[in-house]
Design a protein around this motif. Structure first.
Motif, PDB file in Angstrom:
ATOM      1  N   SER A 113       0.848  -1.189   0.000  1.00 60.22           N
ATOM      2  CA  SER A 113       0.000   0.000   0.000  1.00 60.22           C
ATOM      3  C   SER A 113       0.882   1.237   0.000  1.00 60.22           C
ATOM      4  O   SER A 113       1.712   1.420   0.887  1.00 60.22           O
ATOM      5  CB  SER A 113      -0.915   0.014   1.230  1.00 60.22           C
TER       6      SER A 113
ATOM      7  N   PRO B  23      -4.726   2.448  -3.388  1.00 66.17           N
ATOM      8  CA  PRO B  23      -3.297   2.544  -3.077  1.00 66.17           C
ATOM      9  C   PRO B  23      -2.587   1.207  -2.923  1.00 66.17           C
ATOM     10  O   PRO B  23      -1.376   1.168  -2.786  1.00 66.17           O
ATOM     11  CB  PRO B  23      -3.294   3.308  -1.742  1.00 66.17           C
TER      12      PRO B  23
ATOM     13  N   VAL C  86      -2.297   6.135  -7.954  1.00 66.18           N
ATOM     14  CA  VAL C  86      -2.323   5.604  -6.583  1.00 66.18           C
ATOM     15  C   VAL C  86      -3.712   5.742  -5.974  1.00 66.18           C
ATOM     16  O   VAL C  86      -4.187   4.845  -5.271  1.00 66.18           O
ATOM     17  CB  VAL C  86      -1.270   6.311  -5.708  1.00 66.18           C
ATOM     18  N   CYS C  87      -4.408   6.844  -6.259  1.00 69.14           N
ATOM     19  CA  CYS C  87      -5.693   7.099  -5.607  1.00 69.14           C
ATOM     20  C   CYS C  87      -6.801   6.175  -6.079  1.00 69.14           C
ATOM     21  O   CYS C  87      -7.628   5.731  -5.276  1.00 69.14           O
ATOM     22  CB  CYS C  87      -6.115   8.557  -5.795  1.00 69.14           C
TER      23      CYS C  87
END
Length: 259
Positions: A214, A248, A243-244
């Motif tokens: 993560s 993540p 990533v969002c």
């Protein structure tokens, strides 16, 4: 389903040096399906700061309608958030992102959860779910120093827990990887969240294992529209993941750990 809601603060306290536990109550709690997701928090009712702050979800309780976040007070935004009081309402969007995969296939398996600093919180909700699924979670939590340690007892209540500190003021001196080596920890699956250097070390050390990482990253919109949090895809100079919205959480090797 993603919601935008003014959540009620039911508890807000400092649990370690500059580390705060914030519990909200609201309907949004029922929408959180996967550990490792996050919310986007408007830290102030004023126009400044403009951007929301992404904060990982430490635990969600749909029955009680509560969401617990753990964050570090650092810059202007989190300092404003730390000043919010019980009884106030805070504008929150969520749940966002894709969390850790956790299903019945993990029953009876030994699962190692490795967290570094403020990467520890999302592993708490994950560990609770793994335990409920019949897995055997083992926790390795890394911090800078004794005053930075939090949730050690909470993790110990779920399963075997090891703590390391960089300065050796409590637990084992060193890093998360030092604990794994020292105690010769064996596992079937590894979940990790923390500084990119830690994630890189774990990815390199266990190429033959099932590893999920993560990522912590600064964000703009939090929903995949602004391209502020992209990571490159290995072997493809034009390829990327957000990533969002794509993360993540990524499987080891899926993205280049330099974002």
């Amino acid at each position: 389903m993603i919601r935008k809601e003014k959540l009620l603060i039911v508890s807000h306290r400092e649990i370690a040096r500059d580390i705060f536990e914030l519990t909200f109550q609201g309907d949004l709690a029922a929408e959180i399906k996967r550990p490792g997701q996050f919310v986007h928090v408007k830290v102030s009712d004023a126009a400044v700061p403009l951007l929301r702050r992404p904060v990982s979800i430490a635990r969600a309780d749909a029955a009680a309608g509560t969401i617990t976040l753990i964050y570090r007070r650092g810059g202007e935004g989190t300092a404003l958030l730390a000043a919010r009081k019980q009884g106030e309402r805070v504008d929150v969007i969520g749940p966002l992102g894709n969390g850790f995969p956790a299903d019945d296939s993990l029953k009876g398996r030994k699962v190692l959860l490795a967290g570094g600093g403020i990467g520890v919180p999302p592993l708490y909700g994950l560990s609770l779910k793994l335990k409920a699924l019949g897995a055997e979670p083992v926790h390795v939590l890394g911090f800078d120093t004794k005053s930075s340690v939090f949730y050690e007892k909470e993790f110990e209540a779920i399963g075997e827990t090891f703590v390391s500190t960089v300065d050796g003021s409590t637990g084992t001196k060193g890093f998360v990887t030092d604990i794994i080596d020292l105690f010769r920890l064996n596992f079937d699956t590894l979940y990790a969240c923390g500084p990119v250097q830690m994630l890189k070390a774990l990815e390199m050390r266990f190429p033959e294992k099932e590893v999920y990482l993560s990522l912590e990253e600064r964000m703009g919109c939090g929903i995949g529209a602004c391209f502020a949090c992209v990571c490159h895809v290995p072997g493809d100079p034009d390829g990327y993941r957000k990533v969002c919205s794509d993360g993540p959480v990524f499987k080891a090797g899926e993205v280049v750990l330099s974002c």
